[in-house]
Structure formats: C-alpha cells, structure tokens
Design a protein around this motif. Structure first.
Motif, PDB file in Angstrom:
ATOM      1  N   ARG A 123      -3.358  16.422  23.278  1.00  0.00           N
ATOM      2  CA  ARG A 123      -3.541  16.046  22.319  1.00  0.00           C
ATOM      3  C   ARG A 123      -2.915  17.594  21.242  1.00  0.00           C
ATOM      4  NH1 ARG A 123     -10.370  17.764  20.886  1.00  0.00           N
ATOM      5  NH2 ARG A 123      -9.302  17.902  18.961  1.00  0.00           N
ATOM      6  N   GLY A 124      -2.485  18.218  22.550  1.00  0.00           N
ATOM      7  CA  GLY A 124      -1.295  19.306  21.754  1.00  0.00           C
ATOM      8  C   GLY A 124      -0.746  18.843  20.779  1.00  0.00           C
ATOM      9  N   LEU A 125      -0.046  17.715  21.344  1.00  0.00           N
ATOM     10  CA  LEU A 125       1.243  16.964  21.227  1.00  0.00           C
ATOM     11  C   LEU A 125       0.921  16.865  18.797  1.00  0.00           C
ATOM     12  CD1 LEU A 125       1.917  15.111  24.045  1.00  0.00           C
ATOM     13  CD2 LEU A 125       3.778  16.366  23.307  1.00  0.00           C
ATOM     14  N   TRP A 126      -0.119  16.669  19.380  1.00  0.00           N
ATOM     15  CA  TRP A 126      -0.194  16.528  17.291  1.00  0.00           C
ATOM     16  C   TRP A 126      -0.517  18.000  16.615  1.00  0.00           C
ATOM     17  CZ3 TRP A 126      -0.587  12.803  21.043  1.00  0.00           C
ATOM     18  CH2 TRP A 126      -0.149  11.364  20.447  1.00  0.00           C
ATOM     19  N   ARG A 127      -0.259  18.680  16.833  1.00  0.00           N
ATOM     20  CA  ARG A 127      -0.815  19.817  16.357  1.00  0.00           C
ATOM     21  C   ARG A 127       0.240  19.910  15.121  1.00  0.00           C
ATOM     22  NH1 ARG A 127      -2.392  24.518  16.752  1.00  0.00           N
ATOM     23  NH2 ARG A 127      -1.470  27.011  15.996  1.00  0.00           N
ATOM     24  N   GLY A 128      -0.202  20.353  14.058  1.00  0.00           N
ATOM     25  CA  GLY A 128       0.508  19.683  13.086  1.00  0.00           C
ATOM     26  C   GLY A 128       0.239  18.566  12.448  1.00  0.00           C
ATOM     27  N   LEU A 129      -0.582  18.040  12.534  1.00  0.00           N
ATOM     28  CA  LEU A 129      -0.871  16.367  11.948  1.00  0.00           C
ATOM     29  C   LEU A 129      -1.126  15.996  10.441  1.00  0.00           C
ATOM     30  CD1 LEU A 129      -0.925  13.371  12.046  1.00  0.00           C
ATOM     31  CD2 LEU A 129      -2.453  13.776  13.213  1.00  0.00           C
ATOM     32  N   ASP A 172       4.924  21.437   4.455  1.00  0.00           N
ATOM     33  CA  ASP A 172       5.782  21.217   4.561  1.00  0.00           C
ATOM     34  C   ASP A 172       6.376  22.755   6.401  1.00  0.00           C
ATOM     35  OD1 ASP A 172       8.123  19.529   6.638  1.00  0.00           O
ATOM     36  OD2 ASP A 172       9.845  21.446   6.218  1.00  0.00           O
ATOM     37  N   VAL A 173       6.000  24.242   5.355  1.00  0.00           N
ATOM     38  CA  VAL A 173       6.835  24.921   5.777  1.00  0.00           C
ATOM     39  C   VAL A 173       5.284  25.085   6.646  1.00  0.00           C
ATOM     40  CG1 VAL A 173       6.462  27.531   4.862  1.00  0.00           C
ATOM     41  CG2 VAL A 173       7.693  25.826   3.789  1.00  0.00           C
ATOM     42  N   ILE A 174       3.916  25.256   6.455  1.00  0.00           N
ATOM     43  CA  ILE A 174       2.613  25.099   7.560  1.00  0.00           C
ATOM     44  C   ILE A 174       3.359  24.113   8.637  1.00  0.00           C
ATOM     45  CG2 ILE A 174       0.216  24.782   7.183  1.00  0.00           C
ATOM     46  CD1 ILE A 174      -0.051  24.943   4.325  1.00  0.00           C
ATOM     47  N   LYS A 175       3.211  23.251   8.322  1.00  0.00           N
ATOM     48  CA  LYS A 175       3.072  22.072   9.599  1.00  0.00           C
ATOM     49  C   LYS A 175       4.701  22.965  10.545  1.00  0.00           C
ATOM     50  CE  LYS A 175       6.680  19.488  10.037  1.00  0.00           C
ATOM     51  NZ  LYS A 175       7.415  19.549  11.449  1.00  0.00           N
ATOM     52  N   SER A 176       5.888  23.679   9.818  1.00  0.00           N
ATOM     53  CA  SER A 176       6.563  24.268  10.466  1.00  0.00           C
ATOM     54  C   SER A 176       5.718  25.651  11.515  1.00  0.00           C
ATOM     55  CB  SER A 176       7.538  24.569  10.439  1.00  0.00           C
ATOM     56  OG  SER A 176       8.652  23.590   9.637  1.00  0.00           O
ATOM     57  N   ARG A 177       4.846  26.408  10.868  1.00  0.00           N
ATOM     58  CA  ARG A 177       5.038  27.979  11.082  1.00  0.00           C
ATOM     59  C   ARG A 177       4.120  26.993  12.632  1.00  0.00           C
ATOM     60  NH1 ARG A 177       5.326  32.224   7.813  1.00  0.00           N
ATOM     61  NH2 ARG A 177       7.366  32.190   6.606  1.00  0.00           N
ATOM     62  N   GLN A 178       2.783  26.143  11.648  1.00  0.00           N
ATOM     63  CA  GLN A 178       2.088  25.932  13.007  1.00  0.00           C
ATOM     64  C   GLN A 178       2.217  25.150  14.092  1.00  0.00           C
ATOM     65  OE1 GLN A 178      -1.327  22.703  11.230  1.00  0.00           O
ATOM     66  NE2 GLN A 178      -2.294  23.557  12.821  1.00  0.00           N
ATOM     67  N   GLN A 179       3.391  24.515  14.570  1.00  0.00           N
ATOM     68  CA  GLN A 179       4.283  23.663  14.961  1.00  0.00           C
ATOM     69  C   GLN A 179       4.745  25.008  16.149  1.00  0.00           C
ATOM     70  OE1 GLN A 179       6.344  20.574  13.735  1.00  0.00           O
ATOM     71  NE2 GLN A 179       4.284  19.421  14.338  1.00  0.00           N
ATOM     72  N   GLY A 229      -0.258  31.383  19.046  1.00  0.00           N
ATOM     73  CA  GLY A 229      -1.910  31.276  18.722  1.00  0.00           C
ATOM     74  C   GLY A 229      -2.266  29.389  18.618  1.00  0.00           C
ATOM     75  N   LYS A 230      -3.551  28.896  17.929  1.00  0.00           N
ATOM     76  CA  LYS A 230      -3.610  27.917  17.564  1.00  0.00           C
ATOM     77  C   LYS A 230      -4.589  28.170  16.221  1.00  0.00           C
ATOM     78  CE  LYS A 230      -5.111  27.041  22.373  1.00  0.00           C
ATOM     79  NZ  LYS A 230      -6.321  26.466  23.332  1.00  0.00           N
ATOM     80  N   SER A 231      -3.883  28.955  14.916  1.00  0.00           N
ATOM     81  CA  SER A 231      -4.618  28.243  13.974  1.00  0.00           C
ATOM     82  C   SER A 231      -4.096  27.001  12.977  1.00  0.00           C
ATOM     83  CB  SER A 231      -2.976  29.635  13.105  1.00  0.00           C
ATOM     84  OG  SER A 231      -3.343  31.372  13.677  1.00  0.00           O
ATOM     85  N   THR A 232      -5.572  27.451  12.341  1.00  0.00           N
ATOM     86  CA  THR A 232      -5.345  26.027  11.882  1.00  0.00           C
ATOM     87  C   THR A 232      -4.053  26.069  10.552  1.00  0.00           C
ATOM     88  OG1 THR A 232      -7.392  27.125  10.663  1.00  0.00           O
ATOM     89  CG2 THR A 232      -7.525  26.008  11.824  1.00  0.00           C
ATOM     90  N   LEU A 233      -4.526  24.913   9.423  1.00  0.00           N
ATOM     91  CA  LEU A 233      -3.957  24.765   8.632  1.00  0.00           C
ATOM     92  C   LEU A 233      -4.124  25.797   7.635  1.00  0.00           C
ATOM     93  CD1 LEU A 233      -3.262  21.224   7.061  1.00  0.00           C
ATOM     94  CD2 LEU A 233      -3.658  23.177   5.542  1.00  0.00           C
ATOM     95  N   LYS A 234      -5.562  25.658   7.690  1.00  0.00           N
ATOM     96  CA  LYS A 234      -6.094  26.670   6.838  1.00  0.00           C
ATOM     97  C   LYS A 234      -5.657  28.040   6.946  1.00  0.00           C
ATOM     98  CE  LYS A 234     -10.426  27.660   3.396  1.00  0.00           C
ATOM     99  NZ  LYS A 234     -11.620  27.806   3.640  1.00  0.00           N
ATOM    100  N   GLN A 235      -5.898  28.502   8.121  1.00  0.00           N
ATOM    101  CA  GLN A 235      -5.069  29.800   8.282  1.00  0.00           C
ATOM    102  C   GLN A 235      -4.392  29.882   7.958  1.00  0.00           C
ATOM    103  OE1 GLN A 235      -7.661  29.156  12.312  1.00  0.00           O
ATOM    104  NE2 GLN A 235      -8.870  30.785  11.956  1.00  0.00           N
TER     105      GLN A 235
END
Length: 320
Positions: free
Chosen positions: A196-202, A259-266, A270-276
């Motif tokens: 599931r970690g491979l889909w971080r930022g989906l 795209d910015v959020i995805k890059s930061r999240q990936q 940590g394990k921050s959510t999209l909203k965080q």
C-alpha cells in the motif's frame, strides 16, 4: 443497436485504442528526454522545504546551476529510468483509453456526420482517433480525457513515488545509505511500508490527473479539430504544435497545487494526509507555496506537450 454491430463497435474500439496506445508511447518517450531535466528541477524546488536531502534553492536558475556544479549534466537526468518506464505506462494507458472511448462513443451516439442514426454508423478505425472524420461534439474529447486520467493516476503513482525519491537525492555514494537505484528504492518502500505504501499520494495524483487529462486531451483534440480546414482530414503541423502546447499549459496551470502536494507527500518521511500536507503548505508558505516550481513546469510543458501530441498524431496516421 443489433448484436453484430455492437460487437463490431467493441472490436474496433479496442483496435483503435491499441493503435493510439502505440502512438502515445512513441510520442511519450520522445517527449520524456526533453522533459526530464525540467522535471528534476521542479521536484527539487517542490521538495526542498520538507526534504533533508535537497539544498535550499533560491530560484529555478539557482537549482539548475547547483545541480550542474555538484553533479554535472547527468544530475539533471537522475531518476530517469522510473519516469521513462512511467511514460510508457502513462502514455500507453492514457492514449488507449482515450482512443477506445472516442471510437466507442462516436459510434454509439447519434452525432456522426457519416450517418443519420447510430444504427447505421459506418465503422472506420482509421478515422476514429485524435483526428476524427466523425467530428463528435467537443465535449467528447474532454470526457474521454477524464477517463484516461482516472486510469493513469492509479498506475502512475508508484512510479512517480520512486521517481521523486530518487530525484531529491544528491551526492549519492555507496556509503551514503541512500537509494542506489529504482529497484532498491522500490524494494525499500515495500519492505518498510508494505504494498500500500507504493500508492502514497494517490489522492493528490487523481486531483492532478483527472482534471489535467480532461483539459489536455480535451483542449488538444478540440483545438486541433477547430484548426483543421473543412476540406482536410489531417490538421497542419502548426495546428498540432499549438494544440499540444496549449493542452499542456492547461494541464499544469489549473491542477498544479495537487502536484505540489503529491511531491511533498511522496518525499516526506512521515505519514501526513493530503489535507495535512495542504494545511502545512498554506501555513508555512501561503498560497504561493502551492505554485512552487510552476515556472519551470510551464516552461517544460510547452515543448514536451507539443512534441508528444505532434509525434503521437503523426505516428497514428502512419499506422492507420
């Protein structure tokens, strides 16, 4: 609609999709070698606020100069293997879905210029791709593009996860403890975060890819159609370049914050959510934080999208 015609439509939709997929893959590979240096700078600018790997860059030019100074020209192509494979997957799936959906819809709905009824439509796989003699309403281009984005977002997320983590690395040595390559990065993620970690930022990827592909295919297809003379089937090269580059600018301008959020999240540890992640960007950097690296992105997308669309349509015509 009778069963035989229904079957023919499905068969030709698949054939058109496969032809479009091949065209898209060739166009995508060609464009990727132009795009990747810009993408490396974009990702490093986006990730510099959360990554312990990246230096602090003052501007895109500063990022470029530091990359060339410390890593040479090869540094601009760091992590190319993953996105090169990714462009094959992305372009293949996106163009397949777009081509198959376009063929299916143009022969199911009663707007074909070749017939007065969907029950008497004439199947012609050579004329049902990006350049279609059926002249469907412009909204069909957008609907088919959105379907393509839904599929590509899912398959592309793991590939972009590996790409982003490799791109932010600098001064990689065997003793540095950093990822040694795409396979090492992939296996490390699976070992530490599971499949599931491979889909971080989906979620963020879908926020970018669904509207982005809707606009890219929609604008490219509709602009190309509008710039094609009534007595010609194929638009001139200039029309293809304008259509592709315009579609690319729209793709990145509107959904860019995702795209910015995805890059930061990936790239964050940590394990921050999209909203965080979104809240953190806004609190620390304001609205401008959501558009970090956008100038590089727009600069790269004009030549790459023009190359992708023009090459894909030319190949599509050659193999028709």
């Amino acid at each position: 609609m009778d069963t035989a015609l229904e079957s023919d439509i499905l068969i030709h939709s698949h054939a058109s999709g496969m032809k479009m997929a091949l065209s898209g893959i060739i166009g995508g590979i060609t464009a990727k070698f132009i795009e990747h240096p810009f993408d490396t700078i974009k990702v490093r600018l986006q990730a510099t606020a959360v990554s312990g790997e990246a230096h602090s860059f003052n501007s895109p030019l500063d990022c470029l100069s530091q990359t060339l100074r410390y890593e040479g020209f090869r540094g601009l192509y760091r992590g190319l293997t993953s996105p090169l494979f990714g462009c094959i997957v992305e372009s293949g799936i996106a163009f397949f879905i777009y081509g198959a959906a376009m063929t299916f819809i143009t022969h199911r709905l009663p707007f074909s210029s070749d017939s007065s009824s969907p029950n008497t439509s004439t199947i012609s796989t050579a004329n049902t791709a990006v350049i279609s003699t059926l002249h469907p309403p412009l909204w069909v281009h957008y609907v088919c593009g959105g379907l393509a984005g839904l599929c590509t977002g899912f398959f592309l997320t793991p590939i972009e996860l590996v790409k982003c983590r490799l791109q932010i690395q600098q001064n990689v040595t065997p003793e540095s403890g950093k990822y040694s390559g795409p396979i090492n990065c992939l296996t490390t993620i699976v070992r530490t975060a599971g499949i599931r970690g491979l889909w971080r930022g989906l979620g963020a990827a879908w926020g970018r890819d669904i509207p982005g592909n809707t606009l890219w295919f929609g604008a490219s297809g509709s602009i190309s159609s509008l710039l094609t003379p009534d007595d010609e089937e194929d638009p001139p090269i200039s029309a293809k370049i304008i259509a592709g580059s315009t579609g690319g600018v729209l793709y990145w301008t509107i959904p860019y914050p995702f795209d910015v959020i995805k890059s930061r999240q990936q790239v964050e540890k940590g394990k921050s959510t999209l909203k965080q992640i979104a809240r953190s960007i806004y609190v620390q950097e304001g609205i401008r934080g959501f558009y970090r690296g956008m100038s590089v992105c727009i600069l790269r997308t004009i030549p790459t999208s023009a190359t992708l669309y023009t090459t894909a349509t030319l190949v599509n015509k050659m193999i028709a």
